[in-house]
Enzyme design. Sequence first.
Site, short mmCIF file in Angstrom:
data_model
loop_
_atom_site.label_atom_id
_atom_site.label_comp_id
_atom_site.label_asym_id
_atom_site.label_seq_id
_atom_site.Cartn_x
_atom_site.Cartn_y
_atom_site.Cartn_z
N ALA A 67 0.86 -1.17 0.00
CA ALA A 67 0.00 0.00 0.00
C ALA A 67 0.90 1.23 0.00
O ALA A 67 2.06 1.16 0.44
CB ALA A 67 -0.87 -0.01 1.24
N GLY A 112 0.53 -4.96 0.71
CA GLY A 112 -0.62 -5.07 -0.20
C GLY A 112 -0.28 -5.79 -1.49
O GLY A 112 -1.17 -6.38 -2.12
N GLU A 115 -0.58 -9.33 -0.64
CA GLU A 115 -2.00 -9.61 -0.43
C GLU A 115 -2.76 -9.69 -1.76
O GLU A 115 -3.65 -10.52 -1.93
CB GLU A 115 -2.60 -8.53 0.48
CG GLU A 115 -2.06 -8.65 1.92
CD GLU A 115 -2.34 -7.42 2.77
OE1 GLU A 115 -2.01 -6.29 2.32
OE2 GLU A 115 -2.88 -7.56 3.88
N GLU A 135 4.25 -5.02 7.29
CA GLU A 135 3.47 -3.96 7.95
C GLU A 135 3.91 -3.72 9.39
O GLU A 135 3.85 -2.59 9.89
CB GLU A 135 1.98 -4.29 7.91
CG GLU A 135 1.32 -4.11 6.55
CD GLU A 135 1.42 -5.34 5.66
OE1 GLU A 135 2.24 -6.25 5.96
OE2 GLU A 135 0.68 -5.40 4.68
N1 COA Z 1 4.56 3.20 -0.69
C1 COA Z 1 4.96 4.36 -1.23
N2 COA Z 1 6.10 4.50 -1.91
C2 COA Z 1 6.90 3.42 -2.02
C3 COA Z 1 6.56 2.18 -1.47
C4 COA Z 1 5.33 2.09 -0.77
N3 COA Z 1 4.89 0.95 -0.23
N4 COA Z 1 7.56 1.29 -1.74
C5 COA Z 1 8.47 1.97 -2.43
N5 COA Z 1 8.09 3.25 -2.63
C6 COA Z 1 8.79 4.32 -3.34
C7 COA Z 1 9.97 4.85 -2.55
O1 COA Z 1 9.54 5.81 -1.60
C8 COA Z 1 10.80 5.43 -3.66
O2 COA Z 1 10.22 6.66 -4.05
P1 COA Z 1 11.17 7.97 -4.31
O3 COA Z 1 12.08 7.54 -5.44
O4 COA Z 1 10.19 9.02 -4.71
O5 COA Z 1 11.92 8.20 -3.05
C9 COA Z 1 10.58 4.46 -4.80
O6 COA Z 1 9.36 3.79 -4.53
C10 COA Z 1 11.67 3.42 -4.93
O7 COA Z 1 11.80 2.76 -3.68
P2 COA Z 1 13.19 2.58 -2.90
O8 COA Z 1 12.87 2.34 -1.46
O9 COA Z 1 14.12 3.70 -3.25
O10 COA Z 1 13.73 1.24 -3.60
P3 COA Z 1 14.77 0.19 -2.97
O11 COA Z 1 15.12 -0.72 -4.09
O12 COA Z 1 15.85 0.89 -2.24
O13 COA Z 1 13.92 -0.63 -1.87
C11 COA Z 1 12.01 -1.84 -1.06
C12 COA Z 1 12.87 -1.48 -2.27
C13 COA Z 1 10.81 -2.63 -1.57
C14 COA Z 1 12.81 -2.74 -0.10
C15 COA Z 1 11.56 -0.56 -0.33
O14 COA Z 1 11.02 0.33 -1.29
C16 COA Z 1 10.52 -0.79 0.72
O15 COA Z 1 10.83 -1.29 1.80
N6 COA Z 1 9.24 -0.40 0.45
C17 COA Z 1 8.18 -0.47 1.40
C18 COA Z 1 7.71 -1.89 1.58
C19 COA Z 1 6.60 -1.96 2.60
O16 COA Z 1 6.80 -1.71 3.78
N7 COA Z 1 5.40 -2.30 2.13
C20 COA Z 1 4.28 -2.48 2.98
C21 COA Z 1 3.42 -1.28 2.98
S1 COA Z 1 1.97 -1.61 3.94
#
Ligand code: COA
Length: 261
Positions: A67, A112, A115, A135
């Site tokens: 999400a 999400g 999910e 989460e």
């Molecule tokens: N919601 C909003 N934005 C997200 C996102 C999310 N769930 N997951 C990634 N993004 C965005 C980042 O903020 C970043 O945006 P920016 O370039 O404007 O700063 C872009 O996507 C790229 O992500 P980034 O974190 O730089 O990539 P990465 O390869 O370093 O890391 C992940 C990848 C998946 C490990 C990391 O993005 C992450 O942990 N995301 C969240 C996962 C999460 O907690 N999901 C559950 C949500 S309920």
Amino acid sequence: MSYETISIERKPEGYVVLTLNRPDKLNALNIQLLDELREAIAEVSRDESIRGVIITGAGEKAFAAGADIAELNRLDGSTGREYSERGQRVFSMIEQLDRPVIAAVNGFALGGGCELAMACHIRLASEKARFGQPEVNLGIIPGFGGTQRLTRLVGPARSAEYNLTGDMIDAATADRIGLANHVYPPDQLMAKAEEMMLKILAKGPLAVRKTLEAVVASVDATIDDGLAIEAEKFGECCGTEDFKEGTLAFLEKRPAGFTGR
Ligand code: COA
């Protein structure tokens, strides 16, 4: 209908490829995307000529990284429940669709994203796929079905572990524990998903629908209720032209020509 956060490609063989399309945000599921997904699934549901759906993510890295955390951050005690139910409704529509939905998980499927993949009927994963319910790292719990569908798929102990630690699940592990049906090299994933879809579409369309309805119903049914549903669907199939054709084709040692009647 035209969409901004997803794209839909209609294939001549009678299925659609639905792509989550916010690659710069790793296809994070914001409210607009969830609404567009709901509309797209409703459209598929109404259109009898669409016989299956493949869902995948745009870009090299993600199926969907969860999400949208920027939107999550704005939730409070009075809006969180409705937000959760809104996502749950969309994913239940996918699960309840009476046409096969295959998730082609091309990268991160977190929160999400995991999910959503779990609401699909079949999950094919790239070797690069990473599943997980992180989460808990954000101070919340999964809200779009993660505590329920992960438990049904991999059992309560593994579900508790992944939901409580937030650990990522690599593709090989997902395969081993039954979260992914198969794992393929990244450049073969879509071809394999399409191959499986075509294999299913070659069967009698009514039998495919009734199979799905019975399998999906089995998840929440007692064995007796589930068997009753199976017998009902079996009986319905026996009244179809496809059934007569399928059995006759076998006896005449020729391929069946199903018409969906
Ligand atoms: N919601 C909003 N934005 C997200 C996102 C999310 N769930 N997951 C990634 N993004 C965005 C980042 O903020 C970043 O945006 P920016 O370039 O404007 O700063 C872009 O996507 C790229 O992500 P980034 O974190 O730089 O990539 P990465 O390869 O370093 O890391 C992940 C990848 C998946 C490990 C990391 O993005 C992450 O942990 N995301 C969240 C996962 C999460 O907690 N999901 C559950 C949500 S309920």
